[in-house]
Design a protein around this motif. Structure first.
Motif, mmCIF file in Angstrom:
data_model
loop_
_atom_site.group_PDB
_atom_site.id
_atom_site.type_symbol
_atom_site.label_atom_id
_atom_site.label_comp_id
_atom_site.label_asym_id
_atom_site.label_seq_id
_atom_site.Cartn_x
_atom_site.Cartn_y
_atom_site.Cartn_z
ATOM 1 N N ALA A 1 -145.465 35.381 71.610
ATOM 2 C CA ALA A 1 -146.548 35.914 70.770
ATOM 3 C C ALA A 1 -146.013 36.468 69.449
ATOM 4 C CB ALA A 1 -147.313 36.993 71.518
ATOM 5 N N LEU A 2 -144.736 36.817 69.411
ATOM 6 C CA LEU A 2 -144.129 37.414 68.213
ATOM 7 C C LEU A 2 -143.183 36.482 67.474
ATOM 8 C CD1 LEU A 2 -143.302 41.003 69.516
ATOM 9 C CD2 LEU A 2 -144.682 40.488 67.499
ATOM 10 N N TYR A 3 -142.693 35.444 68.142
ATOM 11 C CA TYR A 3 -141.672 34.575 67.549
ATOM 12 C C TYR A 3 -142.279 33.259 67.066
ATOM 13 C CZ TYR A 3 -138.085 37.317 70.196
ATOM 14 O OH TYR A 3 -137.288 38.294 70.726
ATOM 15 N N ASP A 4 -142.358 33.065 65.779
ATOM 16 C CA ASP A 4 -142.637 31.738 65.235
ATOM 17 C C ASP A 4 -141.480 30.819 65.607
ATOM 18 O OD1 ASP A 4 -144.283 30.101 62.983
ATOM 19 O OD2 ASP A 4 -142.131 29.770 62.667
ATOM 20 N N ARG A 5 -141.684 29.531 65.453
ATOM 21 C CA ARG A 5 -140.642 28.553 65.799
ATOM 22 C C ARG A 5 -139.336 28.827 65.048
ATOM 23 N NH1 ARG A 5 -140.881 23.366 68.352
ATOM 24 N NH2 ARG A 5 -139.468 21.780 67.501
ATOM 25 N N PHE A 6 -139.408 29.256 63.774
ATOM 26 C CA PHE A 6 -138.171 29.520 63.024
ATOM 27 C C PHE A 6 -137.427 30.720 63.599
ATOM 28 C CE2 PHE A 6 -140.083 33.029 60.758
ATOM 29 C CZ PHE A 6 -139.073 33.667 60.032
ATOM 30 N N THR A 7 -138.161 31.691 64.137
ATOM 31 C CA THR A 7 -137.527 32.841 64.783
ATOM 32 C C THR A 7 -136.941 32.449 66.132
ATOM 33 O OG1 THR A 7 -139.001 34.397 63.671
ATOM 34 C CG2 THR A 7 -137.899 35.190 65.655
ATOM 35 N N GLN A 8 -137.654 31.611 66.870
ATOM 36 C CA GLN A 8 -137.133 31.131 68.150
ATOM 37 C C GLN A 8 -135.787 30.435 67.947
ATOM 38 O OE1 GLN A 8 -140.208 28.604 69.792
ATOM 39 N NE2 GLN A 8 -141.734 30.244 69.750
ATOM 40 N N PHE A 9 -135.728 29.556 66.946
ATOM 41 C CA PHE A 9 -134.468 28.863 66.656
ATOM 42 C C PHE A 9 -133.359 29.866 66.317
ATOM 43 C CE2 PHE A 9 -136.906 24.874 64.997
ATOM 44 C CZ PHE A 9 -137.042 24.402 66.292
ATOM 45 N N THR A 10 -133.696 30.867 65.511
ATOM 46 C CA THR A 10 -132.699 31.862 65.105
ATOM 47 C C THR A 10 -132.177 32.637 66.309
ATOM 48 O OG1 THR A 10 -133.917 32.120 63.025
ATOM 49 C CG2 THR A 10 -132.218 33.750 63.496
ATOM 50 N N MET A 11 -133.076 33.039 67.199
ATOM 51 C CA MET A 11 -132.669 33.831 68.362
ATOM 52 C C MET A 11 -131.718 33.040 69.268
ATOM 53 S SD MET A 11 -134.084 36.708 67.774
ATOM 54 C CE MET A 11 -133.969 37.661 69.283
#
Length: 406
Positions: A71-81
């Motif tokens: 709910a908080l992670y856009d796809r670009f954030t998911q990749f970064t994590m």
């Protein structure tokens, strides 16, 4: 009184991109000259005239994140994590006390949460709904990835995002390099990510008329444009003595960085501006041009970029330009826009550590205006001790990193 400059080394790296979901997978694909560009699988793809990209395949967020995180992670954030998790695991660093207080996360992204923008514009404009999710703003903001990495790993120092189009990652990593070299921090987590492969993201790029419909062929006379990619790469930049004291494995040394502005045109590259950045990185690192063995080129596959970049290399390196190897890995993983410099730094580290030069695939016809050794189609074994990574962005913003074998 001037403080002595610290030496800066890389002690961790992680990635997810069209070539692999880890660094070993990506290295293997680069060494094989594998192409990660294919038909993209997104909603309304049939309405696009450009239907190819370097998409991360077989990626299910639910395998990695819980519902609250999604709910908080856009796809670009998911990749970064995911890339950060791999990088921090390799580095073995944990952040407590004073180290946590001074360490931070600096990441590059051009678009931030483009998928979140796209989905929610559909919700209100196409579906006619009047409500969006309460977390839309924190999900789409450009600094979301940096913020979530800082929270996950207790990084309480300078953390922010950098957005300079296609140079975002190199600018971010350059800032992290400066932080560690100056003594402001002993360790920084840095890199970049992008996830623009949505209907709106691709449609916007179509409008520029710089996109290829079939392949990315940097430096080849029959090149016809760039191809978008997506993904992330993350690195741990650490002060040398701090890394040595804890027995960390050192992957490479970052020795120089420079930035310049063309101050000329919003989309057309400038030879003079790019050359200033390349010369600046050499000067900053105390590097003689004849020492450089490999350059990871910006190499987008557009007519304007490639011939300008080759002219820059010929101008800066003179007679040594013919002895240099220069390749564009965008031919394999696509152009990750704000995340591209981070993924390309992996090719630089592979060259220094493993002695493998990633190729420029898709090369079919020599171009007299790109008459350099572009390592066509097949990877090459070669020992190199000094490498450069170029990023020349729309807006005329250039950022070049210099690395050495440690």
């Amino acid at each position: 009184m001037n403080r002595p400059m610290n030496r800066v080394v890389i002690t961790g790296m992680g990635t997810i991109n069209a070539l692999g979901k880890s660094v070993p997978e990506t290295f293997a694909a680069m060494a094989e000259g594998r192409c990660g560009i294919d038909t993209i699988n997104i909603r309304d793809v049939e309405r696009l005239s450009v239907q190819i990209g370097g998409q991360v395949r077989g990626f299910d967020p639910e395998e990695h994140f819980n519902r609250q995180q999604i709910a908080l992670y856009d796809r670009f954030t998911q990749f970064t994590m995911l890339a950060a998790k791999e990088a921090l695991a390799q580095s073995g660093l944990e952040f407590h006390g004073l180290l946590a207080d001074e360490a931070g996360a600096i990441f590059g992204t051009a678009g931030g949460g483009v998928n979140t923008w796209d989905e929610n514009y559909r919700t209100v404009y196409e579906d006619g709904k009047n409500r969006v999710h309460p977390f839309v703003v924190p999900k789409l903001m450009n600094n979301a990835a940096a913020s979530h990495v800082s929270m996950e790993y207790n990084l309480k120092g300078p953390s922010y995002s950098v957005s300079t189009a296609c140079a975002s990652s190199n600018h971010a990593m350059g800032q992290a390099f400066h932080m560690v070299r100056s003594g402001a921090s002993r360790a920084m987590v840095t890199g970049g990510s992008e996830a623009m492969l949505s209907f709106g993201g691709v449609k916007a790029w179509e409008g520029l008329r710089v996109m290829s419909k079939d392949a990315c062929r940097p430096f080849s006379a029959n090149r016809n444009g760039m191809v978008q990619g997506e993904g992330a790469a993350v690195f741990v930049f650490e002060e040398l003595e701090h890394a040595r004291k804890r027995g960390a494995e050192i992957l490479a040394e970052v020795v120089g960085f420079a930035m310049s502005s063309d101050a000329a045109d919003i989309v057309m590259p400038s030879k003079q501006g790019a050359a200033r950045a390349v010369r600046g990185a050499l000067r900053d690192g105390g590097i003689n041009p004849s020492e450089v063995g490999y350059i990871n080129a910006h190499g987008t596959g557009t007519a304007a970029n490639d011939k300008t970049e080759c002219a820059v290399v010929a101008d800066v390196f003179g007679s040594h330009a013919d002895k240099l190897m220069i390749s564009s890995t965008k031919s394999m993983h696509g152009h990750l826009i704000g995340g591209t410099g981070a993924v390309e730094l992996l090719a630089c580290i592979m060259a220094l550590r493993d002695g493998i030069i990633a190729p420029t695939i898709g090369y079919e016809e020599p171009d007299p205006e790109c008459a350099l050794d572009v390592v066509p189609n097949v990877a090459r074994e070669a020992r190199v001790d000094t490498v450069l990574s170029n990023a020349f962005a729309f807006g005329g913003l250039n950022a070049v990193l210099a690395l050495k074998r440690f």
